[in-house]
Design an enzyme around this catalytic site. Structure first.
Site, PDB file in Angstrom:
ATOM      1  CG  ASN A   9      -1.695   1.216   1.453  1.00 52.99           C
ATOM      2  OD1 ASN A   9      -1.777   2.060   0.557  1.00 52.99           O
ATOM      3  ND2 ASN A   9      -2.308   1.338   2.623  1.00 52.99           N
ATOM      4  CE  LYS A  11      -0.112   3.144   4.807  1.00 48.18           C
ATOM      5  NZ  LYS A  11       0.028   3.250   6.264  1.00 48.18           N
ATOM      6  CG  HIS A  93      -5.670   1.814   5.490  1.00 50.59           C
ATOM      7  ND1 HIS A  93      -5.236   2.765   6.381  1.00 50.59           N
ATOM      8  CD2 HIS A  93      -4.630   0.956   5.324  1.00 50.59           C
ATOM      9  CE1 HIS A  93      -3.989   2.495   6.726  1.00 50.59           C
ATOM     10  NE2 HIS A  93      -3.599   1.390   6.106  1.00 50.59           N
ATOM     11  CD  GLU A  95      -2.714   5.415   6.996  1.00 53.06           C
ATOM     12  OE1 GLU A  95      -2.668   5.445   5.757  1.00 53.06           O
ATOM     13  OE2 GLU A  95      -1.813   4.920   7.704  1.00 53.06           O
ATOM     14  CD  GLU A 163      -3.313  -2.582   7.485  1.00 57.62           C
ATOM     15  OE1 GLU A 163      -2.235  -2.843   6.955  1.00 57.62           O
ATOM     16  OE2 GLU A 163      -3.945  -1.527   7.276  1.00 57.62           O
ATOM     17  N   GLY A 169       2.863   2.143  10.833  1.00 54.12           N
ATOM     18  CA  GLY A 169       3.846   3.210  10.681  1.00 54.12           C
ATOM     19  C   GLY A 169       4.595   3.560  11.952  1.00 54.12           C
ATOM     20  CB  SER A 209       5.466  -1.938  11.973  1.00 56.32           C
ATOM     21  OG  SER A 209       5.110  -0.593  12.254  1.00 56.32           O
TER      22      SER A 209
END
Ligand code: PGA
Length: 250
Positions: A9, A11, A93, A95, A163, A169, A209
């Site tokens: 991904n 992003k 996701h 985010e 996730e 991250g 991660s």
């Protein structure tokens, strides 16, 4: 047995220059024993698909609208992604859930749109740190799965990515036991809802991660069929060893 999938991904990273990384990845993996998917930003989907045409690497989107077309400025439909050469789309996701207030009901509608267009929906679920600390993880994941996934999910049209938000991250990775617990739980829910055959075959990805040095350990977990990788998917030299680690499991 679920198919194995290494998904990247990107992003909001990458201009056309980043396609060099995709070419390098294609060169390094002409005949992979696992599925490889890269989800670049929407502006690159078409050129990325052309870059890997006739090879095993597939291209996906990072979101789509629930409607097939219409007055939705700035949005992209599942059909448009398909038309540009995508085979999959990441949905829900964390985010998107955070930055755009997407609810699990929204994700359900988008997943139905993806299925209707013929895209594989990669549906993301995951708990926040405070939810984990309150020992609510399985309740949260159970609720997200029940609401985000529409009826009719099969191994051919759906992938689930676990996730944990606190691992994305951050360089923090859950313990193998924690990943194991959640993936076993998700597998049981998939079987209960979609039946033994489909439920067992829907690929379950871990994301958050994943790096070269922890991939093999994460893939050793029973119900982990691959990874959804952010930062470490941007460079072919970082993503390639993760693909190889997954090939080691397959
Ligand atoms: P990360 O992102 O690998 O950079 O932690 C994972 C994701 O958000 O899919």
């Amino acid at each position: 047995m679920a198919r194995k999938l290494a998904a990247g991904n990107w992003k909001m990273n990458g201009t056309r220059a980043a396609l060099e990384e995709l070419s390098a990845l294609a060169q390094a993996h002409p005949d992979p024993s696992v599925d490889i998917l890269i989800c670049p930003p929407a502006t690159l989907v078409q050129t990325a698909a052309a870059t890997v045409a006739n090879g095993p690497i597939q291209i996906g989107g990072q979101d789509c609208h629930a409607q097939a077309s219409g007055a939705h400025t700035g949005d992209i439909s599942a059909e448009m992604l398909l038309d540009a050469g995508a085979t999959s789309v990441i949905l829900g996701h964390s985010e998107r859930r955070e930055d755009h207030g997407e609810s699990s009901d929204d994700v359900n509608a988008k997943t139905r749109a993806a299925h209707a267009a013929g895209l594989v929906a990669i549906v993301c679920v995951g708990e926040s740190l405070s939810q984990r600390e309150a020992a609510n993880t399985l309740d949260i994941i159970g609720e997200q799965l029940a609401t985000s996934l529409p009826d009719g999910c099969t191994a051919a049209n759906t992938v689930v990515a676990y996730e944990p938000i606190w691992a994305i991250g951050t360089g923090k990775v859950p313990t193998t036991e924690q990943i194991d617990e959640v993936h076993d739980f998700i597998r049981a829910r998939m079987i209960r809802r979609f039946g033994e055959n489909e439920g067992r075959a829907i690929p379950l990805l871990y994301g958050g991660s994943v790096k070269t040095d922890n991939a093999a350990e994460i893939f050793a977990t029973d119900n982990v069929d691959g990874a959804l990788v952010g930062g470490a998917s941007l460079k072919a030299t970082d993503f390639s060893p993760i693909i190889k680690a997954l090939e080691g499991k397959a």
